[in-house]
Design an enzyme around this catalytic site. Structure first.
Site, short mmCIF file in Angstrom:
data_model
loop_
_atom_site.label_atom_id
_atom_site.label_comp_id
_atom_site.label_asym_id
_atom_site.label_seq_id
_atom_site.Cartn_x
_atom_site.Cartn_y
_atom_site.Cartn_z
N CYS A 49 -16.59 43.59 41.61
CA CYS A 49 -15.16 43.30 41.70
C CYS A 49 -14.46 43.78 40.43
O CYS A 49 -15.05 43.82 39.34
CB CYS A 49 -14.94 41.80 41.88
SG CYS A 49 -13.22 41.33 42.15
N CYS A 111 -13.23 34.32 43.22
CA CYS A 111 -12.68 35.65 43.43
C CYS A 111 -11.25 35.54 43.96
O CYS A 111 -11.01 34.89 44.98
CB CYS A 111 -13.55 36.42 44.43
SG CYS A 111 -12.94 38.07 44.84
#
Length: 205
Positions: A49, A111
């Site tokens: 990510c 996230c």
């Protein structure tokens, strides 16, 4: 009248970091960097990510030159499609040209991308983000029945598995998997504990 623009200096913290790297870090690894100046043979493609809290080289304690890193919002990997695609090009280069033997897709706790999807956030003011997150539609559908605080964790795990499935649609990856020269891995990194959980390449039912 033509306006003259001047390049802005780097932020002080970054400039200080570069100076410290040159003074304290680089000398100790001078031989390694001399080798890397002409050799690029990473063994692992790490798809992570873009989140600033997730640093692949730090988490894996890898040396420079060992990881070929692709970072995208939500660690998303679009399924193969025709047309120019920076993510697809990076995957193809790592697998077909550099010959990496392993690919890791790594999600992580807290996230932001997965939180937005789990909570049904209004992304009308961020059209590009909303469009990009459509690559997680399958993950959202598969975790639709999970309620409460477990929804986010389930979505993060399932998203890693879904992106591994997308990864396998890329021709270079498919060929390497068939030849037995490539192995796929799915991880979830927990920011608070530093732990990494192997969630495997399987797809949840």
């Amino acid at each position: 009248m033509q306006r003259t623009t001047h390049a802005s200096p780097a932020p002080r913290a970054l400039a200080d970091g570069v100076a410290r790297f040159r003074r304290e870090v680089f000398p100790a690894k001078a031989d390694l960097f001399a080798h890397l100046a002409t050799v690029h043979r990473p063994t692992t493609l790490f798809v992570g990510c873009s989140d600033a809290r997730v640093v692949p080289e730090l988490i894996t304690q890898s040396e420079p030159g060992e990881l070929f890193v692709v970072r995208t919002a939500g660690n998303l990997v679009p399924a193969h499609a025709l047309g120019a695609d920076g993510v697809a090009a990076s995957i193809e280069y790592a697998v077909a040209v550099l010959g990496v033997t392993d690919v890791v897709v790594c999600g992580h706790s807290a996230c932001g991308a997965m939180t937005a999807l789990a909570e049904g956030a209004d992304l009308s003011g961020a059209a590009s983000v909303a469009g990009w997150l459509r690559h997680a539609d399958a993950s959202v559908a598969r975790t639709a029945r999970v309620a409460g605080p477990d929804r986010l964790s389930a979505l993060i795990r399932e998203n890693v598995r879904a992106q591994l499935a997308n990864l396998a649609t890329h021709p270079s990856v498919a060929r390497a998997l068939t030849a037995g020269t490539l192995t796929l891995h799915g991880w979830v990194y927990d920011i608070r504990s530093g732990g990494v959980t192997d969630v495997g390449p399987g797809v949840a039912g």
